[in-house]
Enzyme design. Structure first.
Site, PDB file in Angstrom:
ATOM      1  N   LYS A  11       0.778  -1.148  -0.137  1.00 43.36           N
ATOM      2  CA  LYS A  11       0.047  -0.102   0.019  1.00 43.36           C
ATOM      3  C   LYS A  11       0.769   1.283  -0.034  1.00 43.36           C
ATOM      4  O   LYS A  11       2.086   1.266   0.281  1.00 43.36           O
ATOM      5  CB  LYS A  11      -0.846  -0.004   1.224  1.00 43.36           C
ATOM      6  CG  LYS A  11      -1.997  -1.116   1.205  1.00 43.36           C
ATOM      7  CD  LYS A  11      -2.854  -1.040   2.322  1.00 43.36           C
ATOM      8  CE  LYS A  11      -3.930  -2.134   2.234  1.00 43.36           C
ATOM      9  NZ  LYS A  11      -4.956  -1.874   3.473  1.00 43.36           N
ATOM     10  N   TYR A  51     -12.397  -2.012  -3.129  1.00 43.36           N
ATOM     11  CA  TYR A  51     -13.001  -1.734  -1.680  1.00 43.36           C
ATOM     12  C   TYR A  51     -14.397  -1.706  -1.606  1.00 43.36           C
ATOM     13  O   TYR A  51     -15.180  -1.265  -0.502  1.00 43.36           O
ATOM     14  CB  TYR A  51     -12.227  -1.014  -0.755  1.00 43.36           C
ATOM     15  CG  TYR A  51     -10.690  -1.401  -0.456  1.00 43.36           C
ATOM     16  CD1 TYR A  51     -10.865  -2.436   0.456  1.00 43.36           C
ATOM     17  CD2 TYR A  51      -9.822  -0.564  -0.689  1.00 43.36           C
ATOM     18  CE1 TYR A  51      -9.544  -2.948   0.860  1.00 43.36           C
ATOM     19  CE2 TYR A  51      -8.550  -0.973  -0.154  1.00 43.36           C
ATOM     20  CZ  TYR A  51      -8.387  -2.104   0.506  1.00 43.36           C
ATOM     21  OH  TYR A  51      -7.308  -2.769   1.191  1.00 43.36           O
ATOM     22  N   ASN A 114      -1.849   0.276   6.653  1.00 45.47           N
ATOM     23  CA  ASN A 114      -1.316  -0.856   7.082  1.00 45.47           C
ATOM     24  C   ASN A 114      -0.642  -1.642   6.212  1.00 45.47           C
ATOM     25  O   ASN A 114      -0.415  -2.791   6.464  1.00 45.47           O
ATOM     26  CB  ASN A 114      -2.385  -1.602   7.884  1.00 45.47           C
ATOM     27  CG  ASN A 114      -3.489  -2.034   7.131  1.00 45.47           C
ATOM     28  OD1 ASN A 114      -3.473  -1.673   5.924  1.00 45.47           O
ATOM     29  ND2 ASN A 114      -4.703  -2.651   7.413  1.00 45.47           N
ATOM     30  N   HIS A 117      -2.349  -5.488   1.725  1.00 42.36           N
ATOM     31  CA  HIS A 117      -3.579  -5.980   1.701  1.00 42.36           C
ATOM     32  C   HIS A 117      -3.366  -7.564   1.016  1.00 42.36           C
ATOM     33  O   HIS A 117      -2.475  -7.856   0.335  1.00 42.36           O
ATOM     34  CB  HIS A 117      -4.443  -5.655   0.612  1.00 42.36           C
ATOM     35  CG  HIS A 117      -5.350  -6.424   0.080  1.00 42.36           C
ATOM     36  ND1 HIS A 117      -6.689  -6.730   0.770  1.00 42.36           N
ATOM     37  CD2 HIS A 117      -5.537  -7.151  -0.859  1.00 42.36           C
ATOM     38  CE1 HIS A 117      -7.306  -7.527   0.094  1.00 42.36           C
ATOM     39  NE2 HIS A 117      -6.799  -7.783  -0.774  1.00 42.36           N
ATOM     40  N   GLU A 128      -9.973 -10.675  -7.437  1.00 38.82           N
ATOM     41  CA  GLU A 128      -8.809  -9.422  -7.245  1.00 38.82           C
ATOM     42  C   GLU A 128      -7.981  -9.423  -8.136  1.00 38.82           C
ATOM     43  O   GLU A 128      -7.458  -8.564  -8.777  1.00 38.82           O
ATOM     44  CB  GLU A 128      -8.347  -9.482  -5.622  1.00 38.82           C
ATOM     45  CG  GLU A 128      -9.505  -9.088  -4.852  1.00 38.82           C
ATOM     46  CD  GLU A 128      -9.056  -9.360  -3.317  1.00 38.82           C
ATOM     47  OE1 GLU A 128      -9.857  -8.859  -2.228  1.00 38.82           O
ATOM     48  OE2 GLU A 128      -7.814  -9.689  -3.029  1.00 38.82           O
TER      49      GLU A 128
HETATM   50  N1  ATP Z   1     -11.227   1.491  11.522  1.00 41.19           N
HETATM   51  C1  ATP Z   1     -10.530   1.712  10.339  1.00 41.19           C
HETATM   52  N2  ATP Z   1     -10.098   3.132   9.954  1.00 41.19           N
HETATM   53  C2  ATP Z   1      -9.576   3.164   8.919  1.00 41.19           C
HETATM   54  N3  ATP Z   1      -8.937   2.351   7.931  1.00 41.19           N
HETATM   55  C3  ATP Z   1      -9.545   1.047   8.228  1.00 41.19           C
HETATM   56  C4  ATP Z   1     -10.256   0.735   9.274  1.00 41.19           C
HETATM   57  N4  ATP Z   1     -10.632  -0.638   9.456  1.00 41.19           N
HETATM   58  C5  ATP Z   1     -10.120  -1.008   8.267  1.00 41.19           C
HETATM   59  N5  ATP Z   1      -9.557  -0.156   7.462  1.00 41.19           N
HETATM   60  C6  ATP Z   1      -8.869  -0.280   6.205  1.00 41.19           C
HETATM   61  O1  ATP Z   1      -9.702  -1.011   5.239  1.00 41.19           O
HETATM   62  C7  ATP Z   1      -8.981  -1.999   4.986  1.00 41.19           C
HETATM   63  C8  ATP Z   1      -9.714  -3.432   4.782  1.00 41.19           C
HETATM   64  O2  ATP Z   1     -10.287  -3.527   6.119  1.00 41.19           O
HETATM   65  P1  ATP Z   1     -10.637  -5.411   6.491  1.00 41.19           P
HETATM   66  O3  ATP Z   1     -11.398  -5.218   7.657  1.00 41.19           O
HETATM   67  O4  ATP Z   1     -10.911  -6.028   5.450  1.00 41.19           O
HETATM   68  O5  ATP Z   1      -9.183  -5.632   6.709  1.00 41.19           O
HETATM   69  P2  ATP Z   1      -7.955  -6.654   6.357  1.00 41.19           P
HETATM   70  O6  ATP Z   1      -8.757  -7.772   5.724  1.00 41.19           O
HETATM   71  O7  ATP Z   1      -6.812  -7.005   7.398  1.00 41.19           O
HETATM   72  O8  ATP Z   1      -7.312  -5.846   5.260  1.00 41.19           O
HETATM   73  P3  ATP Z   1      -7.314  -5.954   3.824  1.00 41.19           P
HETATM   74  O9  ATP Z   1      -8.553  -6.099   3.176  1.00 41.19           O
HETATM   75  O10 ATP Z   1      -6.671  -4.679   3.403  1.00 41.19           O
HETATM   76  O11 ATP Z   1      -6.281  -7.224   3.584  1.00 41.19           O
HETATM   77  C9  ATP Z   1      -7.813  -2.369   6.122  1.00 41.19           C
HETATM   78  O12 ATP Z   1      -6.675  -3.020   5.463  1.00 41.19           O
HETATM   79  C10 ATP Z   1      -7.544  -0.924   6.504  1.00 41.19           C
HETATM   80  O13 ATP Z   1      -6.419  -0.389   5.304  1.00 41.19           O
END
Ligand code: ATP
Length: 140
Positions: A11, A51, A114, A117, A128
Site C-alpha cells: 500500500k 474496496y 497498514n 492487503h 482480485e
Molecule cells: N477502523 C478503520 N479505520 C480506517 N481504515 C480502516 C479501518 N478498518 C479497516 N480499515 C482499512 O480497510 C482495509 C480493509 O479492512 P478489513 O477489515 O477488510 O481488513 P483486512 O482484511 O485486514 O485488510 P485488507 O482487506 O486490506 O487485507 C484495512 O486493511 C484498512 O486499510
C-alpha cells in the site's frame, strides 16, 4: 496440498517509505513466490471497485483517498496454502494487535495505513487477481 494463489497489495504508506523490497523479503522468507508484480497508481474507480465491500463503512472515503495517494505494488503470490499463509505473514489489520515478525507489526503506521492487503478467501483472490492482471502476466 495444491499450490494456491493470493492477491497482495503493497500500500501507499509502504511504497512511499521505500519498503517494497523489505516487504518482499518477508514474503519470500515465508516461502511464498512472487509470480506477478507491478507498480501502478490506482485510479479512484479501481480503488472504489476493489474496496466496494466496505462502501457503507465510515472509513470508506478515507480508505479510497489513501489507496490513490501514492503508487501501490500489486502482486500475485503463489505457494502451499498461500491465502492463509499470507494473512498470517501480514498480521492483524491493526498493527497494535499484530504479532511480532509480521509485516504490519514491523511496518504499518495505523489501522488504515497498514502497509499491505491480502485476499481473505479463494473466491476473492480470483476476483482480485483478475481485476489487476491478465493471465499472461502471471508466471508461476
Ligand atoms: N477502523 C478503520 N479505520 C480506517 N481504515 C480502516 C479501518 N478498518 C479497516 N480499515 C482499512 O480497510 C482495509 C480493509 O479492512 P478489513 O477489515 O477488510 O481488513 P483486512 O482484511 O485486514 O485488510 P485488507 O482487506 O486490506 O487485507 C484495512 O486493511 C484498512 O486499510
Amino acid at each position: 496440498m495444491a499450490l494456491e494463489r493470493t492477491f497482495s497489495i503493497i500500500k501507499p504508506d509502504a511504497t512511499e517509505r521505500n519498503l517494497t523490497g523489505a516487504v518482499n523479503a518477508v514474503i519470500e522468507a515465508a516461502g511464498l513466490r512472487i509470480v506477478a508484480q507491478k507498480r501502478i497508481r490506482m485510479t479512484r474507480q479501481q480503488a472504489e471497485t476493489f474496496y466496494a465491500v466496505h462502501k457503507e463503512r465510515p472509513f470508506f472515503g478515507e480508505l479510497v483517498d489513501f489507496m490513490i495517494s501514492a503508487p501501490v505494488v500489486v502482486q500475485v503470490l503463489e505457494g502451499e496454502n498461500a491465502i492463509a499463509k499470507y494473512r498470517e505473514v501480514m498480521g492483524a489489520t491493526n498493527p497494535a494487535n499484530a504479532a511480532e515478525g509480521t509485516i504490519r507489526k514491523q511496518f504499518a503506521k495505523s489501522v488504515g495505513e497498514n502497509s499491505v492487503h491480502g485476499s481473505d478467501a479463494a473466491e476473492t483472490a480470483a476476483v482480485e487477481i483478475a481485476q489487476f492482471f491478465s493471465g499472461n502476466e502471471i508466471v508461476g
